[in-house]
Design an enzyme around this catalytic site. Structure first.
Site, PDB file in Angstrom:
ATOM      1  N   HIS A  23       0.849  -1.204   0.000  1.00  0.00           N
ATOM      2  CA  HIS A  23       0.000   0.000   0.000  1.00  0.00           C
ATOM      3  C   HIS A  23       0.882   1.250   0.000  1.00  0.00           C
ATOM      4  O   HIS A  23       0.601   2.210  -0.708  1.00  0.00           O
ATOM      5  CB  HIS A  23      -0.875   0.047   1.266  1.00  0.00           C
ATOM      6  CG  HIS A  23      -1.906  -1.031   1.362  1.00  0.00           C
ATOM      7  ND1 HIS A  23      -2.059  -1.822   2.475  1.00  0.00           N
ATOM      8  CD2 HIS A  23      -2.861  -1.438   0.487  1.00  0.00           C
ATOM      9  CE1 HIS A  23      -3.063  -2.668   2.289  1.00  0.00           C
ATOM     10  NE2 HIS A  23      -3.561  -2.458   1.084  1.00  0.00           N
ATOM     11  N   LYS A  47     -15.634  -7.527   5.325  1.00  0.00           N
ATOM     12  CA  LYS A  47     -14.362  -7.993   5.899  1.00  0.00           C
ATOM     13  C   LYS A  47     -14.408  -7.884   7.422  1.00  0.00           C
ATOM     14  O   LYS A  47     -14.799  -6.841   7.949  1.00  0.00           O
ATOM     15  CB  LYS A  47     -13.200  -7.137   5.371  1.00  0.00           C
ATOM     16  CG  LYS A  47     -12.894  -7.353   3.902  1.00  0.00           C
ATOM     17  CD  LYS A  47     -11.683  -6.537   3.480  1.00  0.00           C
ATOM     18  CE  LYS A  47     -11.396  -6.646   1.994  1.00  0.00           C
ATOM     19  NZ  LYS A  47     -10.368  -5.699   1.535  1.00  0.00           N
ATOM     20  N   ARG A  96      -3.046  -5.419  -8.077  1.00  0.00           N
ATOM     21  CA  ARG A  96      -1.953  -6.405  -8.178  1.00  0.00           C
ATOM     22  C   ARG A  96      -2.233  -7.463  -9.239  1.00  0.00           C
ATOM     23  O   ARG A  96      -1.344  -7.881  -9.967  1.00  0.00           O
ATOM     24  CB  ARG A  96      -1.761  -7.134  -6.828  1.00  0.00           C
ATOM     25  CG  ARG A  96      -1.252  -6.263  -5.711  1.00  0.00           C
ATOM     26  CD  ARG A  96      -1.461  -6.938  -4.384  1.00  0.00           C
ATOM     27  NE  ARG A  96      -2.893  -7.190  -4.168  1.00  0.00           N
ATOM     28  CZ  ARG A  96      -3.428  -7.636  -3.060  1.00  0.00           C
ATOM     29  NH1 ARG A  96      -2.667  -7.931  -2.039  1.00  0.00           N
ATOM     30  NH2 ARG A  96      -4.730  -7.812  -2.951  1.00  0.00           N
ATOM     31  N   SER A 134      -2.641  -7.583   3.152  1.00  0.00           N
ATOM     32  CA  SER A 134      -3.020  -7.472   4.567  1.00  0.00           C
ATOM     33  C   SER A 134      -3.372  -8.855   5.106  1.00  0.00           C
ATOM     34  O   SER A 134      -3.105  -9.161   6.269  1.00  0.00           O
ATOM     35  CB  SER A 134      -4.214  -6.528   4.724  1.00  0.00           C
ATOM     36  OG  SER A 134      -3.890  -5.246   4.256  1.00  0.00           O
TER      37      SER A 134
HETATM   38  O1  PNS Z   1     -10.475  -2.858  -0.885  1.00  0.00           O
HETATM   39  P1  PNS Z   1     -11.088  -2.500   0.424  1.00  0.00           P
HETATM   40  O2  PNS Z   1     -10.018  -2.373   1.457  1.00  0.00           O
HETATM   41  O3  PNS Z   1     -12.111  -3.473   0.873  1.00  0.00           O
HETATM   42  O4  PNS Z   1     -11.780  -1.073   0.200  1.00  0.00           O
HETATM   43  C1  PNS Z   1     -12.776  -0.568   1.032  1.00  0.00           C
HETATM   44  C2  PNS Z   1     -13.630   0.455   0.246  1.00  0.00           C
HETATM   45  C3  PNS Z   1     -14.641   1.036   1.193  1.00  0.00           C
HETATM   46  C4  PNS Z   1     -12.720   1.532  -0.291  1.00  0.00           C
HETATM   47  C5  PNS Z   1     -14.310  -0.294  -0.922  1.00  0.00           C
HETATM   48  O5  PNS Z   1     -15.029  -1.358  -0.417  1.00  0.00           O
HETATM   49  C6  PNS Z   1     -15.210   0.615  -1.783  1.00  0.00           C
HETATM   50  O6  PNS Z   1     -14.778   1.336  -2.662  1.00  0.00           O
HETATM   51  N1  PNS Z   1     -16.526   0.553  -1.488  1.00  0.00           N
HETATM   52  C7  PNS Z   1     -17.527   1.345  -2.150  1.00  0.00           C
HETATM   53  C8  PNS Z   1     -18.757   1.420  -1.269  1.00  0.00           C
HETATM   54  C9  PNS Z   1     -18.516   2.247  -0.023  1.00  0.00           C
HETATM   55  O7  PNS Z   1     -18.412   3.453  -0.068  1.00  0.00           O
HETATM   56  N2  PNS Z   1     -18.409   1.530   1.110  1.00  0.00           N
HETATM   57  C10 PNS Z   1     -18.161   2.131   2.398  1.00  0.00           C
HETATM   58  C11 PNS Z   1     -19.299   2.066   3.352  1.00  0.00           C
HETATM   59  S1  PNS Z   1     -20.334   0.633   3.266  1.00  0.00           S
END
Ligand code: PNS
Length: 163
Positions: A23, A47, A96, A134
Site C-alpha cells: 500500500h 471484511k 496487483r 493485509s
Molecule cells: O479494498 P477495500 O479495502 O475493501 O476497500 C474498502 C472500500 C470502502 C474503499 C471499498 O469497499 C469501496 O470502494 N466501497 C464502495 C462502497 C462504499 O463506499 N463503502 C463504504 C461504506 S459501506
C-alpha cells in the site's frame, strides 16, 4: 482557459487492516502525482477486522510519516461522500492481479453511480510487491512470524511494544 492554480487532491481508500509496504508504494507514487493525498480508512462490511480503526490509523501514520503531502483519515460512511468532503476529484486504487482488477472495477462502477464527478484511477502494483497483502500479514501475525518486508520497520517495532 482558467489559469488559476488548482490544488489536486486524491483519496487512496481501503480497509488497510493493516496498511502494508505494498500500500505504501502505491500511496508514495500517488503523492508524486497529486498535490495532496488523503488515505481514507473505511469500513468494508464484508471484511472482519483485526485492528481497530484507530490502530489502523496509527499504523498508516507510522508507515507514511516521511510523506509531507499525505494525511490519514478514518470514515464510517460512503467512499464517494468522503472523497467529496476531502475535496478530491480522484480515487486511486492499487491493482496487483486480475482478481483485484475485477473487484476494483465493481467498486468503481458502484462509486460512479453514487458520484459520477469522481473518477477512479488504477495504479499497477510494483511487480516485486504483488505478493504482499493485509491477509498475509494477519496470517503471519497469528503465527508469530517475522513481518520484515511486509510492514514498515516502525510498525513492526510498534507491534512489538504493544505486546
Ligand atoms: O479494498 P477495500 O479495502 O475493501 O476497500 C474498502 C472500500 C470502502 C474503499 C471499498 O469497499 C469501496 O470502494 N466501497 C464502495 C462502497 C462504499 O463506499 N463503502 C463504504 C461504506 S459501506
Amino acid at each position: 482557459m482558467n489559469t488559476e492554480p488548482k490544488v489536486t487532491v486524491a483519496v487512496v481508500p481501503g480497509s488497510f487492516d493493516p496498511l502494508t509496504l505494498g500500500h505504501r508504494d502505491v500511496i508514495v507514487r500517488c503523492a508524486a502525482l497529486f498535490d495532496r493525498v488523503v488515505v481514507g480508512i473505511l469500513i468494508n462490511p464484508d471484511k472482519r477486522g483485526l485492528f481497530t480503526m484507530e490502530e489502523r490509523k496509527q499504523i498508516a501514520q507510522l508507515t507514511l510519516a516521511d510523506q509531507p503531502n499525505v494525511s490519514v483519515e478514518i470514515d464510517g460512511g460512503y467512499l464517494t461522500d468522503f472523497a467529496e468532503r476531502m475535496g478530491a476529484a480522484v480515487i486511486v486504487k492499487g491493482v496487483r492481479t486480475t482478481a483485484d482488477f475485477e473487484y476494483e472495477q465493481k467498486m468503481a462502477h458502484f462509486n460512479r453511480t453514487r458520484n459520477p464527478k469522481i473518477e477512479t484511477l488504477y495504479l499497477p502494483a510494483d511487480e516485486k510487491l504483488t505478493e504482499i497483502s493485509s491477509t498475509a500479514v494477519r496470517e503471519k501475525l497469528s503465527r508469530g512470524e517475522d513481518l520484515t518486508g511486509l510492514l514498515h520497520p516502525a510498525v513492526i517495532a510498534w507491534l512489538k511494544d504493544r505486546k
